[in-house]
Write a protein that holds these residues in place. Structure first.
Motif, PDB file in Angstrom:
ATOM      1  N   ARG B 161       0.822  -1.235   0.000  1.00 39.56           N
ATOM      2  CA  ARG B 161       0.000   0.000   0.000  1.00 39.56           C
ATOM      3  C   ARG B 161       0.842   1.265   0.000  1.00 39.56           C
ATOM      4  O   ARG B 161       0.324   2.360  -0.212  1.00 39.56           O
ATOM      5  CB  ARG B 161      -0.927   0.000   1.225  1.00 39.56           C
ATOM      6  N   ALA B 166      -0.794   1.740  -5.406  1.00 37.45           N
ATOM      7  CA  ALA B 166      -1.883   2.129  -4.491  1.00 37.45           C
ATOM      8  C   ALA B 166      -2.053   3.652  -4.487  1.00 37.45           C
ATOM      9  O   ALA B 166      -3.162   4.164  -4.332  1.00 37.45           O
ATOM     10  CB  ALA B 166      -1.591   1.632  -3.087  1.00 37.45           C
ATOM     11  N   TYR B 170      -5.598   6.573  -6.091  1.00 32.44           N
ATOM     12  CA  TYR B 170      -6.200   7.399  -5.043  1.00 32.44           C
ATOM     13  C   TYR B 170      -6.180   8.888  -5.400  1.00 32.44           C
ATOM     14  O   TYR B 170      -6.983   9.658  -4.890  1.00 32.44           O
ATOM     15  CB  TYR B 170      -5.455   7.157  -3.713  1.00 32.44           C
ATOM     16  N   TRP B 191      -5.354   9.747   3.280  1.00 39.65           N
ATOM     17  CA  TRP B 191      -4.573   8.630   2.719  1.00 39.65           C
ATOM     18  C   TRP B 191      -3.509   8.139   3.702  1.00 39.65           C
ATOM     19  O   TRP B 191      -3.299   6.947   3.867  1.00 39.65           O
ATOM     20  CB  TRP B 191      -3.928   9.120   1.415  1.00 39.65           C
ATOM     21  N   LEU B 198      -2.671   4.780   5.704  1.00 35.70           N
ATOM     22  CA  LEU B 198      -1.442   3.976   5.758  1.00 35.70           C
ATOM     23  C   LEU B 198      -1.002   3.690   7.195  1.00 35.70           C
ATOM     24  O   LEU B 198      -0.663   2.554   7.527  1.00 35.70           O
ATOM     25  CB  LEU B 198      -0.307   4.723   5.042  1.00 35.70           C
ATOM     26  N   GLU B 201      -3.170   1.133   8.745  1.00 32.52           N
ATOM     27  CA  GLU B 201      -2.921  -0.173   8.136  1.00 32.52           C
ATOM     28  C   GLU B 201      -1.682  -0.841   8.763  1.00 32.52           C
ATOM     29  O   GLU B 201      -1.714  -2.009   9.142  1.00 32.52           O
ATOM     30  CB  GLU B 201      -2.740   0.017   6.619  1.00 32.52           C
TER      31      GLU B 201
END
Lengths: 319, 219
Positions: B161, B166, B170, B191, B198, B201
């Motif tokens: 990502r 990725a 976006y 984002w 991120l 994540e």
């Protein structure tokens, strides 16, 4: 004869890696055998309650003590204060040499809590006063009913700690301790529920409120265990302490520095103290089991620690 | 009818007559716990001998390991959040200053935001973040080698990502021009720092790695 030793005697071995510490337990790195149990004495809570009554969270303890001690020293150089400052220095030095990462741990108890009920009530009063301020300031997510319930539970808890404090003068202290311990289990369940609700709610956890509730929970559990040990119900108290340890793991292990409001650094300090609290709770059953297997009477053990006037921390040698 | 309870032994005395009434009386007076633990009526339940430990020292080893892994996870969470916040601020400043210098023609013939920002994104965000995650992986690998030498599974973050594949989808619907400045910066913050961004994540991955290791070592 209870085999107490001065913890500083083990500092060199700990620094050399021959011993390792987990919670309040010191183990041999080579054999894994438990060498001793670190144990706070009555001196700790006495110091905390006389020198830092306004300490609202374990995070602020270290800085409060560091800032407070020189001020008092300059202002009133009485013998008593000098002695207290020297004891604080000893305590801080010992904690550091024992590689206890967070000084705040002394607010939650190394070994079994030996604050005596008087100091525990004093501590609870401080927590209660802070809770009042915080809850009054919070409007969102804390409705009137919840505020009233919290107030009621705090009063009940305070009353129970007071009952424990005066149990010695009762004609049947044993049954009184049993009763207080049982009722405090319910109080602890209430505080646990509130913390759990806060942890699972959406958004950041308000760190200050979280600490006051956590301290209330810990005080309830510490007094419960204290009552059990005082009654020499070591087997039952051991099981209770295991339950408490499991409960803390369930509550705190999933929390990370980013879950709290405030800065990442504060969040990191917060979770470090939480880990120390959890480790300390997990090592308590081993201490109680040691008392039980060595047939050391619980009331005698607590009484010796309460009578200690010099050392804030002692080591119960295990082998 | 008496019952004496000591800390080490529980003994029950009943009116052990063989009559029906005696049996009913004994049944009614039975400790409820005995139904679960097969406590013999009128007999004695031997609880663990006082000298026999009731705690398992092996659990301490697993708890100490758990503490080390949780410390790693907590540090990783803090480091990921701190780094991503700093990188996001720095990258937003880059966007700000680049668009600040843009003239009318640049705005008229603007690229999509992904094309305009990809190179700098790789340099300013992807590469430094890779380095941070690598550091965390090294710390965890060393812990695992020390504590679980037989553990063969990889302890690494999935970093896809962070890459261009990725990033581009976006930002491809935004033009890189002055009027889109706020949108681009807001999108960047979501984002990188949003609830599904991120940082979130990688924090989630750190938690999963820690949970898996703790589960492996549980006694």
């Amino acid at each position: 004869m209870i085999p107490f030793e001065i913890p500083a005697n083990f500092a060199t071995q700990l620094a050399a890696g021959e011993l390792v510490r987990y919670g309040s337990i010191l183990k041999s790195a080579a054999t894994g055998q438990i060498v001793g149990h670190l144990q706070e004495t009555g001196v700790v809570q006495g110091l905390l309650s006389s020198l830092a009554p306004s300490v609202s969270s374990p995070l602020s303890l270290a800085s409060n003590l560091v800032n407070l001690a020189p001020n008092i020293y300059t202002a009133i150089q009485t013998g008593r204060i000098k002695a207290e400052i020297s004891q604080i220095k000893t305590m801080m030095g010992t904690l550091q040499s024992m590689q206890v990462a967070t000084l705040g741990l002394s607010l939650v108890g190394l070994g079994v809590s030996v604050g005596s009920f008087f100091y525990m009530r004093k501590r609870f009063n401080a927590v209660e006063a802070r809770l009042d301020q915080i809850v009054d300031a919070i409007n969102e997510g804390f409705d009137g009913l919840r505020k009233a319930a919290l107030r009621e539970q705090r009063s009940r808890t305070k009353g129970l700690i007071q009952r424990a404090e005066h149990a010695r003068e009762h004609s049947n202290p044993k049954s009184l301790y049993e009763d207080v311990a049982a009722k405090l289990a319910e109080q602890a369940a209430y505080f646990e529920g509130e913390i759990s609700f806060m942890v699972t709610a959406k958004g950041s956890i308000p760190a200050d409120l979280f600490w006051q509730l956590t301290q209330s929970l810990m005080l309830c559990n510490n007094v419960r265990l204290d009552c059990g040990i005082r009654n020499n119900e070591l087997q039952h108290t051991l099981r209770t302490s295991e339950e408490v340890a499991t409960e803390y793991q369930g509550l705190f292990n999933s929390l990370t520095p980013t879950d709290f409001d405030g800065s990442i650094e504060d969040g990191l300090r917060t979770v470090r103290v939480l880990r120390d609290i959890t480790d300390s709770a997990a090592s308590k059953p081993y201490l109680i089991d040691y008392l039980r297997t060595r047939r050391i009477a619980g009331d005698e053990y607590l009484s010796k620690l309460e009578q200690e006037k010099e050392n804030p921390l002692l080591m119960l040698k295990a082998s | 009818m008496g019952r004496s309870v000591s800390s080490n032994q529980v003994s029950y005395q009943t009116s052990s007559s063989g009559s029906l009434w005696g049996k009913i009386w004994a049944f009614l007076n039975r400790d409820v716990r005995s139904f679960c633990r097969q406590l013999p009526i009128g007999g004695t339940l031997q609880l663990p001998a006082p000298d026999k430990p009731m705690t398992n020292p092996d659990v301490l080893v697993s708890l100490a390991f758990q503490r080390r892994v949780l410390d790693w996870r907590d540090n990783a969470h803090a480091d990921i959040t701190r780094s991503m916040t700093n990188l996001c601020q720095a990258f937003s400043s880059h966007v700000d200053s680049t668009l600040g210098k843009a003239g009318l023609l640049d705005d008229l013939f603007s690229d999509t935001a992904d094309k305009a920002l990809l190179h700098e994104f790789i340099r300013q965000v992807e590469e430094p973040m890779h380095a941070h995650l690598d550091q965390q992986e090294t710390a965890l690998t060393s812990l695992v080698k020390q504590e679980m030498p037989a553990y063969k599974e990889s302890v690494a973050f999935r970093k896809r990502r962070l890459g261009a594949e990725a990033f581009c989808p976006y930002f491809c619907d935004l033009r890189f021009k002055t009027s889109e400045r706020e949108n681009i910066i807001r999108r960047l913050e979501i984002w990188m720092l949003g609830s599904d961004g991120l940082a979130a994540e990688f924090r989630k991955q750190a938690t999963q790695m820690a949970d898996k290791l703790i589960k492996e070592r549980q006694v």
